[in-house]
Write a protein that holds these residues in place. Structure first.
Motif, PDB file in Angstrom:
ATOM      1  N   PHE A 374       0.839  -1.194   0.000  1.00  0.00           N
ATOM      2  CA  PHE A 374       0.000   0.000   0.000  1.00  0.00           C
ATOM      3  C   PHE A 374       0.876   1.245   0.000  1.00  0.00           C
ATOM      4  O   PHE A 374       1.960   1.254   0.604  1.00  0.00           O
ATOM      5  CB  PHE A 374      -0.901   0.031   1.243  1.00  0.00           C
ATOM      6  N   GLY A 378      -2.908   4.654   1.531  1.00  0.00           N
ATOM      7  CA  GLY A 378      -3.708   3.456   1.745  1.00  0.00           C
ATOM      8  C   GLY A 378      -4.209   2.788   0.491  1.00  0.00           C
ATOM      9  O   GLY A 378      -5.008   1.852   0.558  1.00  0.00           O
ATOM     10  N   HIS A 379      -3.757   3.231  -0.694  1.00  0.00           N
ATOM     11  CA  HIS A 379      -4.171   2.591  -1.941  1.00  0.00           C
ATOM     12  C   HIS A 379      -3.259   1.403  -2.230  1.00  0.00           C
ATOM     13  O   HIS A 379      -2.035   1.511  -2.119  1.00  0.00           O
ATOM     14  CB  HIS A 379      -4.111   3.577  -3.107  1.00  0.00           C
ATOM     15  N   LYS A 380      -3.852   0.280  -2.634  1.00  0.00           N
ATOM     16  CA  LYS A 380      -3.050  -0.914  -2.925  1.00  0.00           C
ATOM     17  C   LYS A 380      -2.342  -0.739  -4.258  1.00  0.00           C
ATOM     18  O   LYS A 380      -2.970  -0.463  -5.276  1.00  0.00           O
ATOM     19  CB  LYS A 380      -3.937  -2.155  -2.939  1.00  0.00           C
ATOM     20  N   LYS A 381      -1.021  -0.952  -4.225  1.00  0.00           N
ATOM     21  CA  LYS A 381      -0.214  -0.840  -5.439  1.00  0.00           C
ATOM     22  C   LYS A 381      -0.025  -2.197  -6.116  1.00  0.00           C
ATOM     23  O   LYS A 381       0.024  -2.289  -7.335  1.00  0.00           O
ATOM     24  CB  LYS A 381       1.164  -0.246  -5.095  1.00  0.00           C
ATOM     25  N   HIS A 383      -0.073  -6.888  -5.245  1.00  0.00           N
ATOM     26  CA  HIS A 383      -0.234  -7.983  -4.287  1.00  0.00           C
ATOM     27  C   HIS A 383       0.220  -9.280  -4.937  1.00  0.00           C
ATOM     28  O   HIS A 383       0.292  -9.379  -6.173  1.00  0.00           O
ATOM     29  CB  HIS A 383      -1.686  -8.096  -3.808  1.00  0.00           C
ATOM     30  N   MET A 431      -4.911   2.556   5.422  1.00  0.00           N
ATOM     31  CA  MET A 431      -5.993   1.846   4.742  1.00  0.00           C
ATOM     32  C   MET A 431      -7.353   2.450   5.101  1.00  0.00           C
ATOM     33  O   MET A 431      -8.244   2.541   4.249  1.00  0.00           O
ATOM     34  CB  MET A 431      -5.961   0.360   5.115  1.00  0.00           C
ATOM     35  N   ALA A 479      -9.381  -6.189   2.285  1.00  0.00           N
ATOM     36  CA  ALA A 479      -8.331  -6.007   1.274  1.00  0.00           C
ATOM     37  C   ALA A 479      -7.889  -7.350   0.698  1.00  0.00           C
ATOM     38  O   ALA A 479      -7.664  -7.482  -0.514  1.00  0.00           O
ATOM     39  CB  ALA A 479      -7.145  -5.267   1.882  1.00  0.00           C
TER      40      ALA A 479
END
Length: 761
Positions: A374, A378-381, A383, A431, A479
């Motif tokens: 993240f 809090g944005h997911k970059k 995974h 998040m 998430a």
């Protein structure tokens, strides 16, 4: 010339000779079946042997052929008579056994005359494009095909899934001076007498299953006990009523328990070794299984300043519960675990759920983990998923974790505070800020927890405090669920989505009408988002009527279900969502695990092709078992609270109106959360009409109004613990509004709603 005398044919008794097979050969199966169908005077095996001239060495293979046809259910024997089994109609009702293989469904006729022989087995056809996808335990209306041959080979296509009648009526035995009576669990059914000779071993207070018989010229219903289930009151197991009334499987078959006992711990083979990563579990203090663990650390990559790396590890149930096994069939049948105040009916045996798959502190456990990166906002970059062997560094409770962050660390959390807990909360803060910008539905309704004493009676009703520790775990699980759905979509894999459709236009209009009566503005478009509801709730908080509005907003929402088609998740304001984080207690999560294993090449125990074809049916089935579990939990809470309040008849309570119907008001007690009913006929001196647009009852003459969310004082009049029902009397006066001229001028019915005067407290 005289005619020769006419010769009379001999009077041959018995069946006529059929067309003969070749000399010395046995008749074919088709010839045998044709003779049985065409010649009514064939009574048995001897008659059939005469028809085909069976003698000598031909007798043994002839008998074997008949036995084969009888074994296949094609012919049947009634006493000593043989005949062809009755054929199924083109459209009929079928029952699918609960233990049928979901990958190879079969069914039997729901109604069948046993004199016709054994029920024919019918193969239920499915496929990816089937409109109706049944499951084990379903009753279906089906179109039947018997095949082209003389011997029927039945297949069926489901047309509709039907409600299945209960096995029998469930009730509680009560002994009195006249003998015994049955108090039905279903509050819509009436009490019945039980002849003393029909009690079996049932005693006062026992939960029993009965069949109902009509006796005498007046056809009075009487109950006959067919099964004694137990005494839920004396055993402190009120949940038994819901378990049996809703037919929830709660005893594991021996084959399932045997498979669970024979299961071996997963090894490092085919897994990454993450045993040194300090993942921790955070659960309720009394949790017996731990299926998720978390860990967070700052991202030291220069391209992601202030970022975080969050790891969520989930118990690898797929390693132990493989497709087609007895464990898998039973887990599918149950669909999910069911949680009662006095017990849990688990989806999996304890050997799996509480031992091999529980992420216990200090013990090596197999897991499926997702590592998420993240940014500072809090944005997911990115995974990635990993099949691992892990070792939990600590088992903490929510309260323990929160206390440590708030400056009250104990001996266990003290050493974990800086290296583990603070990085977790830092990641959660980021998040949470992204969540707030996303704007999911912020409908935070309190949930009460019933606490029982050693005897299984209600000791306390609490509203557990909502801590940041709860929200931390929820946000990280959400998430992980999103990441699972994204990965499976990217891999073009089949999956089960968790979908929450947007509200229907009808429910939105009802909400608009209600909000209009409160002078709360709402946009007219049907294209609404969760954030629009949050704006409505914010207005309601300012106006001081948040309870009424929250209740109506909740009612406007669609039911969340499982589906192989993605409809998005309206409440969470997410485009795609799947359940991945609780495979110990939800079959949907196990399916998603298998799909990930297959899509990412993480082992040979992933989703099978047959399962992929059956996903629509699996989704329907587990959505139904989820609804059944919710109903069972709610019914049990109602019964416990009714039992708790049964000693308080005549007592006054503060309550809030939780529902309005033409027949009366539903109320919820503020202290205990118990639900009850106030009949419209007891409301007051006026004639009260139901105003649907205002969700209220309004007096014709006085304009007295009782509306959804109003706070009122009530008196308990009656409690029925077995049915979980409470009846109240209203003591408060309503708000006075101006009755409309139409109401004032409308002629009232001759009968009166309401007593001569409302009793004062």
């Amino acid at each position: 010339m005289a005619k020769p005398p006419t010769r009379k044919p001999k009077n041959l008794s018995g069946p006529k000779r059929a067309r003969q097979p070749a000399a010395g050969a046995l008749p074919t199966r088709e010839q045998l079946l044709a003779a049985l169908a065409e010649q009514a005077d064939i009574k048995g095996k001897r008659d059939l042997a005469k028809v085909f001239g069976i003698r000598g060495d031909m007798r043994r293979p002839f008998k074997a052929m008949l036995a084969e046809l009888e074994g296949e259910g094609i012919i049947t024997r009634t006493r000593k008579a043989l005949r062809r089994t009755a054929a199924l109609p083109h459209v009929t009702v079928l029952d699918i056994p609960t233990d049928a293989d979901p990958d190879d469904l079969h069914a039997f006729p729901a109604q069948w005359n046993e004199e016709e022989g054994e029920k024919p087995r019918v193969t239920v056809l499915g496929g990816r494009d089937a409109r109706v996808v049944p499951a084990p335990g379903d009753r279906i209306l089906a179109r039947i095909d018997a095949g082209d041959g003389d011997v029927p080979v039945y297949t069926a296509k489901a047309m509709k899934i039907l409600d299945k009648p209960r096995r029998g009526q469930i009730g509680i035995v009560r002994m009195d001076e006249d003998g015994a009576r049955l108090i039905p669990v279903d509050r819509k059914q009436k009490e019945m007498r039980i002849p003393l000779g029909d009690l079996l071993t049932a005693a006062d207070g026992d939960l029993v299953e009965v069949e109902v018989k009509l006796s005498g010229r007046l056809m009075i219903p009487r109950a006959k006990v067919t099964s004694v289930i137990g005494n839920p009151m004396s055993e402190g197991a009120v949940s038994l009523i819901a378990i049996h009334n809703l037919e929830i499987p709660y005893r594991f078959p021996e084959s399932v328990l045997r498979e669970a006992e024979e299961a071996k711990e997963a090894s490092l083979k085919g897994r990454e070794d993450w045993r040194d990563l300090p993942l921790i579990t955070i659960d309720p203090f009394d949790a017996k299984d731990h299926d998720d663990a978390v860990y967070a650390q700052p991202d030291d990559h220069k391209a992601n300043p202030g970022g975080h790396i969050v790891t969520v590890a989930i118990a690898d149930v797929a390693a132990y519960v493989r497709p087609g096994t007895a464990l898998d069939r039973e887990a599918y049948l149950r669909g999910n675990s069911v949680y009662f105040p006095d017990r849990v009916v688990p989806m999996l045996p304890e050997r799996i759920s509480n031992e091999l798959c529980s992420l216990k502190q200090g013990e090596a456990r197999a897991a499926l983990a997702v590592r998420m990166v993240f940014d500072a906002g809090g944005h997911k970059k990115s995974h990635s998923f990993h099949r691992i062997l892990m070792r939990s560094a600590a088992k903490l409770s929510y309260q323990q974790t929160q206390a440590a962050i708030d400056g009250n660390a104990d001996d266990q959390t003290g050493p974990l505070l800086e290296p583990i807990l603070r990085p977790l909360y830092a990641a959660y803060d980021a998040m949470a800020s992204a969540r707030d910008r996303r704007g999911p539905l912020d409908l935070d309704l309190p949930e009460r927890k019933i606490v029982l004493d050693a005897k299984g009676m209600v000791q306390d009703i609490r509203i557990p405090e909502r801590l940041a520790a709860h929200r931390l775990i929820e946000e990280m699980m959400i998430a992980a669920n999103v990441a699972a759905a994204e990965t499976l979509e990217q891999k073009r894999s089949e999956l089960l989505y968790r979908v929450h459709d947007e509200p229907s236009s009808e429910k939105l209009q009802a909400l608009r009408d209600f909000l209009g009566s409160l002078n709360i503005a709402v946009k007219k478009s049907d294209a609404v988002r969760a954030s629009d509801f949050n704006g409505i709730l914010a207005q309601a908080r300012k106006a001081g009527n948040i309870e009424q509005v929250s209740e109506m907003v909740l009612r406007s929402q669609a039911q969340a279900v499982y589906d192989r088609e993605n409809l998005g998740h309206f409440g969470l304001n997410l485009d795609r969502y799947a359940h991945f984080t609780s495979p110990i207690r939800r079959y949907a999560d196990l399916i998603v695990h298998r799909a990930l294993i297959r899509a990412l090449g993480l082992g040979d125990d992933g989703l099978t092709e047959n399962e992929a074809l059956k996903l629509a049916g699996i989704a329907q089935h587990i959505s139904a078992t989820e609804r059944r579990a919710m109903l069972a939990e709610r019914e049990t809470a109602d019964r416990l609270l009714a039992q708790f309040l049964a000693t308080k008849i005549g007592a006054r309570f503060e309550a809030r109106i939780s529902g309005v119907t033409r027949s009366g008001l539903f109320v919820r007690l503020l202290e205990t959360g118990a639900d009850g009913f106030i009949p419209a006929s007891t409301l007051g001196q006026d004639y009260y009409r139901y105003a649907e647009d205002q969700q209220a009852m309004i007096g014709d003459r006085t304009g007295e109004k009782f509306g959804l969310g109003d706070r009122v004082t009530v008196r308990l009049v009656e409690a029925a613990p077995v049915a979980g029902a409470l009846r109240f009397e209203l003591l408060s006066e309503g708000v006075r509004v101006n009755p409309s001229p139409a109401r004032r001028n409308q002629k009232r019915p001759s009968r009166s709603y309401g007593p001569k005067g409302r009793k004062k407290g």
